[in-house]
Design a protein around this motif. Sequence first.
Motif, mmCIF file in Angstrom:
data_model
loop_
_atom_site.group_PDB
_atom_site.id
_atom_site.type_symbol
_atom_site.label_atom_id
_atom_site.label_comp_id
_atom_site.label_asym_id
_atom_site.label_seq_id
_atom_site.Cartn_x
_atom_site.Cartn_y
_atom_site.Cartn_z
ATOM 1 N N GLN A 65 36.053 41.762 37.779
ATOM 2 C CA GLN A 65 36.524 41.410 39.079
ATOM 3 C C GLN A 65 36.904 42.558 39.833
ATOM 4 N N LYS A 66 37.519 43.524 39.321
ATOM 5 C CA LYS A 66 37.788 44.747 40.307
ATOM 6 C C LYS A 66 36.490 45.223 40.916
ATOM 7 N N ARG A 67 35.477 45.452 39.962
ATOM 8 C CA ARG A 67 34.144 45.978 40.374
ATOM 9 C C ARG A 67 33.717 45.233 41.589
ATOM 10 N N GLN A 68 33.795 43.884 41.637
ATOM 11 C CA GLN A 68 33.103 43.128 42.479
ATOM 12 C C GLN A 68 33.795 43.043 43.828
ATOM 13 N N GLY A 69 35.281 43.619 43.941
ATOM 14 C CA GLY A 69 36.235 43.826 44.920
ATOM 15 C C GLY A 69 36.964 42.563 45.416
ATOM 16 N N VAL A 70 37.885 42.689 46.435
ATOM 17 C CA VAL A 70 38.526 41.407 46.776
ATOM 18 C C VAL A 70 38.468 41.135 48.210
ATOM 19 N N VAL A 71 38.656 39.877 48.750
ATOM 20 C CA VAL A 71 38.678 39.810 49.906
ATOM 21 C C VAL A 71 39.922 38.759 50.482
ATOM 22 N N THR A 72 40.332 38.930 51.534
ATOM 23 C CA THR A 72 41.378 37.878 52.135
ATOM 24 C C THR A 72 41.044 37.881 53.723
ATOM 25 N N ASN A 77 50.063 41.848 58.491
ATOM 26 C CA ASN A 77 50.360 43.008 57.389
ATOM 27 C C ASN A 77 49.543 42.817 55.866
ATOM 28 N N PHE A 78 49.033 41.582 55.572
ATOM 29 C CA PHE A 78 48.613 41.632 54.398
ATOM 30 C C PHE A 78 47.226 42.158 54.490
ATOM 31 N N ALA A 79 46.575 42.086 55.603
ATOM 32 C CA ALA A 79 45.343 42.994 55.762
ATOM 33 C C ALA A 79 45.351 44.273 55.474
ATOM 34 N N GLN A 80 46.541 45.012 55.919
ATOM 35 C CA GLN A 80 46.658 46.505 55.705
ATOM 36 C C GLN A 80 47.143 46.620 54.091
ATOM 37 N N ALA A 81 48.075 45.706 53.805
ATOM 38 C CA ALA A 81 48.609 45.761 52.254
ATOM 39 C C ALA A 81 47.418 45.744 51.191
ATOM 40 N N LEU A 82 46.664 44.703 51.560
ATOM 41 C CA LEU A 82 45.422 44.593 50.449
ATOM 42 C C LEU A 82 44.681 45.830 50.605
ATOM 43 N N SER A 83 44.355 46.207 51.601
ATOM 44 C CA SER A 83 43.247 47.437 51.821
ATOM 45 C C SER A 83 44.003 48.635 51.277
#
Length: 311
Positions: A65-72, A77-83
Amino acid sequence: MTKQDLIECHNRIKPFIHNTPVLTSRLINGVSGAELFFKCENFQRMGAFKMRGAANAIMQLSEEQKRQGVVTHSSGNFAQALSLAAQGLGVKAYIVMPNTAPQVKKDAVRGYGGLVIECEPTLEARERESKQIEEKYGATFIHPSNDDQVILGQGTACMELLEAYPNLDYVVTPVGGGGLIAGTALAAHYFGKECSTIGGEPLETDDAYRSLLSGKIESNETTNTIADGLKTQLGDRNFPIIQQHVEEIIRVKEAEIVTAMRILWERLKIVCEPSSAVAFAAILNQKEKFKGKKTGIIISGGNVDLAHLPF
């Protein structure tokens, strides 16, 4: 979610977060009539508590899953936090943002390594775009507030507060999507000594207040509040926790939010955003309830547009 889940979460994310300071002020205690302890998540990495939940959620993914990435999808603030969390863990982060989001926020997300995908400023458009990225790239969707691992991460701020001050009567947080107050309520339940969790919410977006009354998740007709971080609504993962462990939600008017924010800037000498000031405004609104009580407040963030201060 158990006490052990919270302990393991905290141990997991410690290398990626700050144990933020707790500030007190005799003058503010005098103004409020309560003994207040401010947990300053405005000093957290990327400027808000959301770094905690984002880091934990990514760390709980499989290697594939980490190799495929994450999306939100988030404009704040969560946009910045996840990035930032993804960057630190070597994971690609796709961030769906409304095209009306301030340029400074888009730039901040890109600065933390997030890949910004713009969409129309509706929830439907945000969800549709996120789904397409999931399908196209195999990225895992992480919700800003309605995700068990995010909720556990957000609860670690209250854990740290109670480690420093174990005898609190109350912990007060702002209420938006429900991740912070749900995590805080779990931490207060497991680590506090008869410590109750209270929410503060703008009168203009009082969906959580109404949800507790009706027993089902309510929506807002308007989002006309200065507390821009609190315009989202509760979800099916955090609402049951809130129902079980939150004593009360106190609603505050816009003028009360501005007054509370001004006192925190002037007297505590910190930069906090309007959403953060809602929790303090709730205490000023109900002075009799908090009189003489040891009360923790989660200052949720300090990401303020300095060109548009309300005072």
